[in-house]
Design a protein around this motif. Sequence first.
Motif, PDB file in Angstrom:
ATOM      1  N   LEU A 160       0.490  -1.650  -0.320  1.00  0.00           N
ATOM      2  CA  LEU A 160       0.217   0.072   0.345  1.00  0.00           C
ATOM      3  C   LEU A 160       1.033   1.336   0.053  1.00  0.00           C
ATOM      4  CD1 LEU A 160      -2.899   1.470  -0.190  1.00  0.00           C
ATOM      5  CD2 LEU A 160      -2.495   0.849   2.640  1.00  0.00           C
ATOM      6  N   PHE A 161       1.682   1.109   1.039  1.00  0.00           N
ATOM      7  CA  PHE A 161       2.388   2.567   1.298  1.00  0.00           C
ATOM      8  C   PHE A 161       3.481   3.151  -0.510  1.00  0.00           C
ATOM      9  CE2 PHE A 161       7.520   3.927   1.221  1.00  0.00           C
ATOM     10  CZ  PHE A 161       6.581   5.445   2.026  1.00  0.00           C
ATOM     11  N   PHE A 162       3.973   1.724  -1.101  1.00  0.00           N
ATOM     12  CA  PHE A 162       4.555   1.780  -2.466  1.00  0.00           C
ATOM     13  C   PHE A 162       3.639   1.963  -3.347  1.00  0.00           C
ATOM     14  CE2 PHE A 162       8.578  -0.330  -0.260  1.00  0.00           C
ATOM     15  CZ  PHE A 162       9.563   0.153  -0.944  1.00  0.00           C
ATOM     16  N   ASP A 163       2.059   1.685  -3.274  1.00  0.00           N
ATOM     17  CA  ASP A 163       1.249   2.146  -4.471  1.00  0.00           C
ATOM     18  C   ASP A 163       0.938   3.420  -4.574  1.00  0.00           C
ATOM     19  OD1 ASP A 163       1.099  -0.376  -5.033  1.00  0.00           O
ATOM     20  OD2 ASP A 163      -0.809  -0.782  -4.384  1.00  0.00           O
ATOM     21  N   GLN A 164       1.418   4.122  -3.078  1.00  0.00           N
ATOM     22  CA  GLN A 164       0.796   5.562  -2.620  1.00  0.00           C
ATOM     23  C   GLN A 164       1.984   6.189  -3.157  1.00  0.00           C
ATOM     24  OE1 GLN A 164      -1.760   7.195  -1.276  1.00  0.00           O
ATOM     25  NE2 GLN A 164      -3.260   5.564  -1.468  1.00  0.00           N
ATOM     26  N   LEU A 165       3.330   5.741  -2.988  1.00  0.00           N
ATOM     27  CA  LEU A 165       4.495   6.121  -3.218  1.00  0.00           C
ATOM     28  C   LEU A 165       4.285   5.943  -4.719  1.00  0.00           C
ATOM     29  CD1 LEU A 165       7.154   7.327  -3.117  1.00  0.00           C
ATOM     30  CD2 LEU A 165       8.067   5.653  -2.954  1.00  0.00           C
ATOM     31  N   THR A 170       4.068   9.859 -10.034  1.00  0.00           N
ATOM     32  CA  THR A 170       3.565   9.793 -11.245  1.00  0.00           C
ATOM     33  C   THR A 170       2.845  11.365 -11.913  1.00  0.00           C
ATOM     34  OG1 THR A 170       1.748   8.722 -11.216  1.00  0.00           O
ATOM     35  CG2 THR A 170       3.173   7.724 -12.428  1.00  0.00           C
ATOM     36  N   LYS A 171       2.444  11.698 -10.321  1.00  0.00           N
ATOM     37  CA  LYS A 171       1.700  13.370 -10.277  1.00  0.00           C
ATOM     38  C   LYS A 171       1.899  14.007 -10.231  1.00  0.00           C
ATOM     39  CE  LYS A 171      -1.380  15.456  -7.624  1.00  0.00           C
ATOM     40  NZ  LYS A 171      -2.564  15.421  -6.161  1.00  0.00           N
ATOM     41  N   HIS A 172       3.409  13.539  -9.564  1.00  0.00           N
ATOM     42  CA  HIS A 172       4.638  15.052  -9.843  1.00  0.00           C
ATOM     43  C   HIS A 172       5.975  14.985 -10.772  1.00  0.00           C
ATOM     44  CE1 HIS A 172       2.385  16.926  -6.510  1.00  0.00           C
ATOM     45  NE2 HIS A 172       2.357  15.723  -6.474  1.00  0.00           N
ATOM     46  N   ASN A 173       6.242  13.907 -11.764  1.00  0.00           N
ATOM     47  CA  ASN A 173       6.418  13.584 -12.302  1.00  0.00           C
ATOM     48  C   ASN A 173       7.493  13.012 -12.498  1.00  0.00           C
ATOM     49  OD1 ASN A 173       7.856  12.844 -15.573  1.00  0.00           O
ATOM     50  ND2 ASN A 173       7.483  15.223 -15.946  1.00  0.00           N
TER      51      ASN A 173
END
Length: 175
Positions: A160-165, A170-173
Amino acid sequence: MYPVTMSRNYIRKTESKYKIEDLRHAVEDVRNKKLTLGQAATKYSIPKSTLFKQLKQNKVKTLKKGRSAVFNREQEDQLGKYILDCCKTFYGITPSSLRRIAFRFAEANKLKHNFNKETQLAGKDWYYGFISRHPSISLRIPEATSLNRITAFNVTEVNLFFDQLKIIQTKHNVM
């Protein structure tokens, strides 16, 4: 500092000394030039400053009593969303860090506030009010790691942590 016995849920003990109808009549009389501002204030027992403020507006509004809010609803919701996002990304927020974030948010948006400029913290009253208006936010003071917490560190939580990371990267490129 506040006395220990002070309640944080203040209940107003006085009512205004004039009625809203009297305020409407006073504004009408001044606008129709039947009375001057001072005469209307005396006749209807309304403070001159209140009458003056109401004359500036197009229609008579009921006055809010007490201190005005620092943030409007939109800004407070934005702040609440930010706090929840921080918690979801495993960035621990304590009550004092929330108060510091609120102070910085008010300063960054150049809002008029009565927060403590020396400590750069929003007040405890603001904090308790914010938490009561946003029940989905639950902040706690960090404690020592317990056995339950250690055993909760498992494959599912790590994934879950790495999915959030990955989502944040990807959001902040950022890679």
